[in-house]
Design a protein around this motif. Sequence first.
Motif, PDB file in Angstrom:
ATOM      1  N   LYS A   1       0.803  -1.216   0.000  1.00 34.05           N
ATOM      2  CA  LYS A   1       0.000   0.000   0.000  1.00 34.05           C
ATOM      3  C   LYS A   1       0.839   1.270   0.000  1.00 34.05           C
TER       4      LYS A   1
ATOM      5  N   ARG B   1       3.378   4.203  -1.147  1.00 36.21           N
ATOM      6  CA  ARG B   1       3.730   4.890  -2.364  1.00 36.21           C
ATOM      7  C   ARG B   1       5.163   5.349  -2.218  1.00 36.21           C
TER       8      ARG B   1
ATOM      9  N   ASP C   1       7.223   8.471 -11.757  1.00 42.19           N
ATOM     10  CA  ASP C   1       6.399   7.441 -12.372  1.00 42.19           C
ATOM     11  C   ASP C   1       6.914   7.097 -13.749  1.00 42.19           C
TER      12      ASP C   1
ATOM     13  N   GLU D   1      -3.525   7.097   1.077  1.00 42.51           N
ATOM     14  CA  GLU D   1      -3.008   6.085   0.157  1.00 42.51           C
ATOM     15  C   GLU D   1      -2.789   6.642  -1.248  1.00 42.51           C
ATOM     16  N   ASP D   2      -3.697   7.507  -1.653  1.00 41.47           N
ATOM     17  CA  ASP D   2      -3.673   7.888  -3.069  1.00 41.47           C
ATOM     18  C   ASP D   2      -3.349   9.369  -3.240  1.00 41.47           C
TER      19      ASP D   2
ATOM     20  N   ASN E   1      -2.238  12.532  -4.647  1.00 41.65           N
ATOM     21  CA  ASN E   1      -2.018  12.917  -6.033  1.00 41.65           C
ATOM     22  C   ASN E   1      -0.964  14.019  -6.094  1.00 41.65           C
TER      23      ASN E   1
ATOM     24  N   TYR F   1      -0.087  15.689  -0.283  1.00 43.39           N
ATOM     25  CA  TYR F   1       0.816  15.657  -1.431  1.00 43.39           C
ATOM     26  C   TYR F   1       2.199  16.207  -1.092  1.00 43.39           C
TER      27      TYR F   1
ATOM     28  N   GLY G   1       2.113  11.502   0.559  1.00 41.45           N
ATOM     29  CA  GLY G   1       1.316  10.521   1.287  1.00 41.45           C
ATOM     30  C   GLY G   1       1.035  10.926   2.719  1.00 41.45           C
TER      31      GLY G   1
END
Lengths: 488, 608
Positions: free
Chosen positions: A16, A18, A23, B483-484, B486, B495, B499
């Motif tokens: 989980k 990052r 990228d 988690e996500d 951006n 950000y 995270g």
Amino acid sequence: MIRSKPDEEDYWNSSKFRAFTFDDEDDECSSLKESKRTVNSIPLDDDEDEDEVEKVSWSGEPVGSISWSIKETASSTQSSMRDQGFPKIDTTPSLTKQGSGYSLSSLFKGRSKTGSFPSFSESLSEVSTRSFAPELRKPKSEYKDYVSDWTPKETVKRMQRGKVYSLETFRSLKDKLLLLDEAVSALDGNVITAVLIYLKKSLSKEIISRELMSREIALRHYIHYLKEVGEQKVLLDLLKSLGRTEDMALLQYREHLNLKDELRRQDFLKNCVSLPFAPDDANHVQDHYTLLERQIIIEVNDKQVEGKGQTDIFKKYPRKASILNMPIITTLYYSCFYHYGESEGMYSSPANIRQTFKISEKQYFLTALGARAKLKAWFDVDSLFTTKNWLGYTKKRSPIGFHRVVDILQKNNAPVQVLQEYLSLVEDTELRISLAQKHKCHDIIIDTYKDLKDRQKLIVYRGKVERGSPEDRKIDSLLNNTQIRWKN
Amino acid sequence: MISLADRKMAAHLSYGRVNLNILREAARKELREFLDKCAGSKAIVWDEYLTGPFGLIAQYSLLKEHEVEKMFTLKGGRLPAADVKNIIFFVRPRLELMDIIAENVISEDKLRSPRDFHILFVPRHSLLCEQRLKEQGVLGSFINIDEYILDLIPYDGDLLSMESESAFRECYLESDQTSLYHTAKGLMTLQALYGTIPQIFGKGECARHVANMMLRMKREFAGSQTQILPVFDTLLLLDRNVDLLTPLATQLTYEGLIDEIYGITNGYVKLPPEKFAQKKQGEGGKDLPNEPKKLQLNSAEELYAEIRDKNFNAVGAALSKKAKIISAAFEERHNAKTVGEIKQFVSQLPHMQAARSSLANHTSIAELIKDITTSEAFFDNLTVEQEFMTGVDTDKVNTYIEDSIAQKDPLIKILRLVCMQSVCNNGLKQKVLDHYKREILQTYGYEHILTLSNLEKTGLLKPQTGTRNSYPTIRKTLKLWMEDANEQNPNDISYVYSGYAPLSVRLTQLLARPGWRSIEEVLKMLPGPHFEERQQLPAGLHKKRQQGENRTTLVFFLGGVTYAEIAALRFLSQMEDGGTEYIIATTKLINGTSWVKSLMDRLETLPF
């Protein structure tokens, strides 16, 4: 330290977390390159518009900024000093100053914050004498009698506003404490400290520490003040009487840093050992003392040996610096470098140091490996990792992971045979292969694919080695070997 | 000319919601007044540390207008010759500086015509220092001892700093609250200029203390109420020790990374010159490619304002977009046919040239940073940080830390990581703590016992006590890990650390909406009290809020703030339906390294 990259990427993609990676590596790179290209392709107009563009010197300082100007004006003084040649004797009597036309009062028509100067006309009359013998003069405030009976509150207010005040009028203990409490409740650290300085001068240590015990804020300021001015002795006594023994011990221990002479330092540390440290700190301080004691012995001995010039290791690798005051791991490295193989009874032997200072197995292996690899003593490296089991078989064992061993060996330019030996001990096959690729150990890669019975990978790898080379032939013979039961 | 240049210098201060240039102007006025008090020609002897902050207030031209002819750096020994009437020392109130001044005064050439000595203490007068001058026998030599109250220095349109290096150390290690007194004073000055702040919120011991002082000072000055319509709606005071975690994490915004890697001081950064060396010939005849390149960084630079707060991963794209725009603008010259068009083009040239050189600089900086962020070492370090922040294996000895110690990586890096693990585990198991301590002392030297003890006293490093580890609860309730996150088009403050959402900023965000009542439980787990106070406004100064008008909140970080936290607050200010704009104030702009360093024992005599 090497970790397998593919492994990690899997980990990042599957977990989980990052990771902070670009990228799209290539895209990112190219976008930076692209902006660089664009920038360079744009025509450069050399005579920039003076009015619009702020002038900046090469160091980036805008011309005219303060730090720039210090350099500028300072250098102009230097040159003017040079021009002057001999110092000129000033024939103007200094006393003319008093008669000079400018009015001091004009300087201070605003509020004054010079607490110590009752009036400026008075200080004016002092100017000339003062500049001849400033140290003989006491500032006026010290002896001037104040006809004042300001309350603690008024006094504190005056202090805060920079007006004339007198603390000497607070004579009794009760008055002094009232003043202190008033200062504390004004919350102004500056004033609190000033009152504390007065109290320190006029009260005994015992009374101060007794009274401060119940005045936490004043106490903190007092401790900070004593630290600032370096009144070590007073501070130690204070901490002791407050029962803050661990603080006291640390503070005293700190003093060793000011002792340059190693023997005095050693004596000092010896005395520190018995101070009331927290239990684990006590052990560390004991170790510190023991370490310096050993270092002094080793230093004396090695200096002598080196001076005689008869010992190979010192001739080949003269010592760059003294070992005194170095951390223990550095000392161990030194010992592994110059005193490897000495019997455990010797202070300078690695075994003795390891034991005395309870150095962890990992640290010991890393340090010994580093030192022996530096000397290219591959035989020592070999025996470092070799263990015999009860049947007499030998086996390689390492507390640090063989991939790190390989890394250290490689950094010390170990020959391929040595590298291969440890590479083959890396358990994780993927890691082993990626390391072998990095260090160009074909045999390891080929053997690993063989062990994995991975015919496909082996065929692919054949494309990467030189035609007709021993590696090529080895792969061929393996692929033609009908005994192997390939998985693919 | 001069005033024009100066206006340019400070223009970015007035762009924001609150015109911070008013504060700068007030500071300049006071400086002029002081200089005029010392009639005649003068030389200033500078405490070097002050030149940076002063540079944000005034240029040399201002000083020159007021007869400052020479400037020197404070040094021991005899003062340089200068044919001036006044010598003014601009110094911080520090004892070691008093000793230097005393030396200067004592060794002054008695045969020359005497010069008048003055001291200007910045930011505050100190009786302790005066005492020292007295002991040195020179106090009487000064005609004037004054103070220049420079508490809050405007750094940018939305940023004020006291630049008090040791504030955290003093408050949380030495328990000396003098810097809090200065904070309160600074806030009073701010209120004098921008009106009384009606609402005060706070979290932490120091916050409580500052609020108390402010309320009290206000009572004392009750007579002199300012008749200014309040600019700020809310003041939020936050103790740094409420959020010890955030500064320990590596900042991942563009500006944050510049600070982490090269260090920003007083709005300037010094960079390795190689990438900037190309086209600088013909500058004064001498090329000095070995000197670091010094660049000023603030929102006056359009491009920098645009990219400073972006996650570094989004910077490349922004730069390339900008490059295309500039490139296209230059192409326009081919389309300019008529005299009018050419004239128009030429008139835009200076602006385009500036944009071009700004782009070149930032492309170079981005390249420098990218070399580091793509390195394995950076990646590994960040991996461990993120594991800790998400609560993975925080109760065990971490192999990466062990390995880093074995490799003798810089001690500060080790300390940052160990402290982070401790904070994320609400203290380390005794066995783990002891292991780290032993490894550190054995590798870096036993004298670091002192530094470790300092870290323990401030709570950055501690053994686990009986209580349960509250960090996971705090993390989940405040959504500290997203988690996500951006990075390109952020929708949340997380950000800025790819995270991790900085706890301090999350608290700020939740205060604005829906209010702290919703997180009472978590607030209780964090150290120190939380509180709310109201200040009475004089009648007639109550603000009538327009529909849809944003509120303005001043967030004051007691003990330091990082650039990433600032970026996160700016992000909140810019959110379309955010409803609140933030102005940020702090005792010091910090990053994990400068912060931990400020807590280390000063080992001047360290042998290596």
